[in-house]
Write a protein that holds these residues in place. Sequence first.
Motif, mmCIF file in Angstrom:
data_model
loop_
_atom_site.group_PDB
_atom_site.id
_atom_site.type_symbol
_atom_site.label_atom_id
_atom_site.label_comp_id
_atom_site.label_asym_id
_atom_site.label_seq_id
_atom_site.Cartn_x
_atom_site.Cartn_y
_atom_site.Cartn_z
ATOM 1 N N ALA A 56 0.822 -1.215 0.000
ATOM 2 C CA ALA A 56 0.000 0.000 0.000
ATOM 3 C C ALA A 56 0.857 1.266 0.000
ATOM 4 O O ALA A 56 0.565 2.227 -0.723
ATOM 5 C CB ALA A 56 -0.939 -0.005 1.201
ATOM 6 N N ALA A 63 1.625 6.741 -6.789
ATOM 7 C CA ALA A 63 0.512 7.651 -7.083
ATOM 8 C C ALA A 63 0.931 9.100 -6.863
ATOM 9 O O ALA A 63 0.609 9.982 -7.671
ATOM 10 C CB ALA A 63 -0.693 7.301 -6.215
ATOM 11 N N ASP A 96 -1.587 -1.632 -9.985
ATOM 12 C CA ASP A 96 -2.022 -0.485 -10.789
ATOM 13 C C ASP A 96 -3.401 0.009 -10.361
ATOM 14 O O ASP A 96 -3.656 1.214 -10.342
ATOM 15 C CB ASP A 96 -2.019 -0.841 -12.271
ATOM 16 C CG ASP A 96 -0.608 -0.996 -12.823
ATOM 17 O OD1 ASP A 96 0.345 -0.455 -12.212
ATOM 18 O OD2 ASP A 96 -0.448 -1.669 -13.859
ATOM 19 N N ASP A 97 -4.291 -0.912 -9.997
ATOM 20 C CA ASP A 97 -5.619 -0.511 -9.502
ATOM 21 C C ASP A 97 -5.500 0.283 -8.207
ATOM 22 O O ASP A 97 -6.180 1.287 -8.015
ATOM 23 C CB ASP A 97 -6.518 -1.734 -9.273
ATOM 24 C CG ASP A 97 -6.965 -2.388 -10.566
ATOM 25 O OD1 ASP A 97 -6.840 -1.754 -11.642
ATOM 26 O OD2 ASP A 97 -7.437 -3.541 -10.508
ATOM 27 N N MET A 98 -4.602 -0.167 -7.315
ATOM 28 C CA MET A 98 -4.419 0.556 -6.054
ATOM 29 C C MET A 98 -3.807 1.928 -6.303
ATOM 30 O O MET A 98 -4.193 2.907 -5.665
ATOM 31 C CB MET A 98 -3.569 -0.239 -5.077
ATOM 32 C CG MET A 98 -3.426 0.448 -3.728
ATOM 33 S SD MET A 98 -2.585 -0.539 -2.488
ATOM 34 C CE MET A 98 -3.964 -1.500 -1.895
ATOM 35 N N ARG A 100 -4.248 3.766 -8.928
ATOM 36 C CA ARG A 100 -5.341 4.613 -9.441
ATOM 37 C C ARG A 100 -6.269 5.067 -8.318
ATOM 38 O O ARG A 100 -6.644 6.235 -8.247
ATOM 39 C CB ARG A 100 -6.137 3.867 -10.509
ATOM 40 C CG ARG A 100 -5.547 3.989 -11.903
ATOM 41 C CD ARG A 100 -6.511 3.482 -12.961
ATOM 42 N NE ARG A 100 -6.651 2.031 -12.923
ATOM 43 C CZ ARG A 100 -5.779 1.177 -13.444
ATOM 44 N NH1 ARG A 100 -4.706 1.637 -14.037
ATOM 45 N NH2 ARG A 100 -5.983 -0.118 -13.378
ATOM 46 N N ARG A 101 -6.633 4.130 -7.434
ATOM 47 C CA ARG A 101 -7.526 4.487 -6.317
ATOM 48 C C ARG A 101 -6.880 5.513 -5.397
ATOM 49 O O ARG A 101 -7.519 6.468 -4.966
ATOM 50 C CB ARG A 101 -7.905 3.239 -5.514
ATOM 51 C CG ARG A 101 -8.933 2.371 -6.180
ATOM 52 C CD ARG A 101 -9.573 1.372 -5.230
ATOM 53 N NE ARG A 101 -8.661 0.734 -4.308
ATOM 54 C CZ ARG A 101 -8.075 -0.440 -4.487
ATOM 55 N NH1 ARG A 101 -8.295 -1.126 -5.591
ATOM 56 N NH2 ARG A 101 -7.270 -0.951 -3.576
ATOM 57 N N LEU A 102 -5.607 5.327 -5.095
ATOM 58 C CA LEU A 102 -4.906 6.266 -4.228
ATOM 59 C C LEU A 102 -4.697 7.612 -4.923
ATOM 60 O O LEU A 102 -4.714 8.659 -4.275
ATOM 61 C CB LEU A 102 -3.567 5.685 -3.775
ATOM 62 C CG LEU A 102 -3.678 4.507 -2.802
ATOM 63 C CD1 LEU A 102 -2.327 3.839 -2.619
ATOM 64 C CD2 LEU A 102 -4.242 4.958 -1.468
ATOM 65 N N LYS A 104 -6.790 9.043 -6.833
ATOM 66 C CA LYS A 104 -8.045 9.787 -6.708
ATOM 67 C C LYS A 104 -8.187 10.458 -5.348
ATOM 68 O O LYS A 104 -8.938 11.414 -5.202
ATOM 69 C CB LYS A 104 -9.232 8.855 -6.949
ATOM 70 C CG LYS A 104 -9.348 8.401 -8.383
ATOM 71 C CD LYS A 104 -10.505 7.441 -8.557
ATOM 72 C CE LYS A 104 -10.564 6.912 -9.971
ATOM 73 N NZ LYS A 104 -11.625 5.908 -10.136
ATOM 74 N N LEU A 105 -7.469 9.966 -4.343
ATOM 75 C CA LEU A 105 -7.525 10.566 -3.003
ATOM 76 C C LEU A 105 -6.710 11.852 -2.914
ATOM 77 O O LEU A 105 -6.802 12.566 -1.917
ATOM 78 C CB LEU A 105 -7.011 9.565 -1.961
ATOM 79 C CG LEU A 105 -7.839 8.308 -1.770
ATOM 80 C CD1 LEU A 105 -7.151 7.379 -0.773
ATOM 81 C CD2 LEU A 105 -9.238 8.649 -1.308
ATOM 82 N N ASN A 106 -5.879 12.114 -3.914
ATOM 83 C CA ASN A 106 -5.060 13.325 -3.979
ATOM 84 C C ASN A 106 -4.171 13.474 -2.743
ATOM 85 O O ASN A 106 -4.147 14.519 -2.103
ATOM 86 C CB ASN A 106 -5.936 14.571 -4.173
ATOM 87 C CG ASN A 106 -5.109 15.779 -4.567
ATOM 88 O OD1 ASN A 106 -3.985 15.650 -5.033
ATOM 89 N ND2 ASN A 106 -5.663 16.955 -4.368
#
Length: 124
Positions: A56, A63, A96-98, A100-102, A104-106
């Motif tokens: 993580a 990210a 890669d999915d993680m 992208r998700r992270l 989006k959290l900026n």
Amino acid sequence: TPHALLPKLFGELRQRYLARPGGYTRVLRTEPKSTYDQGASAILEFVDGPKDMRFAMTAAAVARDRALGHASNELTLKNREKVLRYRGDGGEKVFDDMVRRLGKLNLAGVRNERPAATGSGGAA
């Protein structure tokens, strides 16, 4: 209870670590729980699991680098290689999915400011 844990140990966890030559756990030292109890404490986690902290944190670093437009440094690249080494074919996609998700959290605090719209022909 042993009857609940043994099937997981010899099933899911066995499959996860079958190709791994060793190093199945990681110790993460933590701060003491209170000012009165200064005893050492830690979190013991299985590596390469769904809640792997290094996985993580490495995804968060990637990210952040992408949000800032920087190339990842040598340490981040090395950690990325380590966390993906024994994850199998789907590991790259999960990483890669993680990322992208992270993203989006900026977490990098990057502002997406747009220039103010200017009106045409307005009186000043």
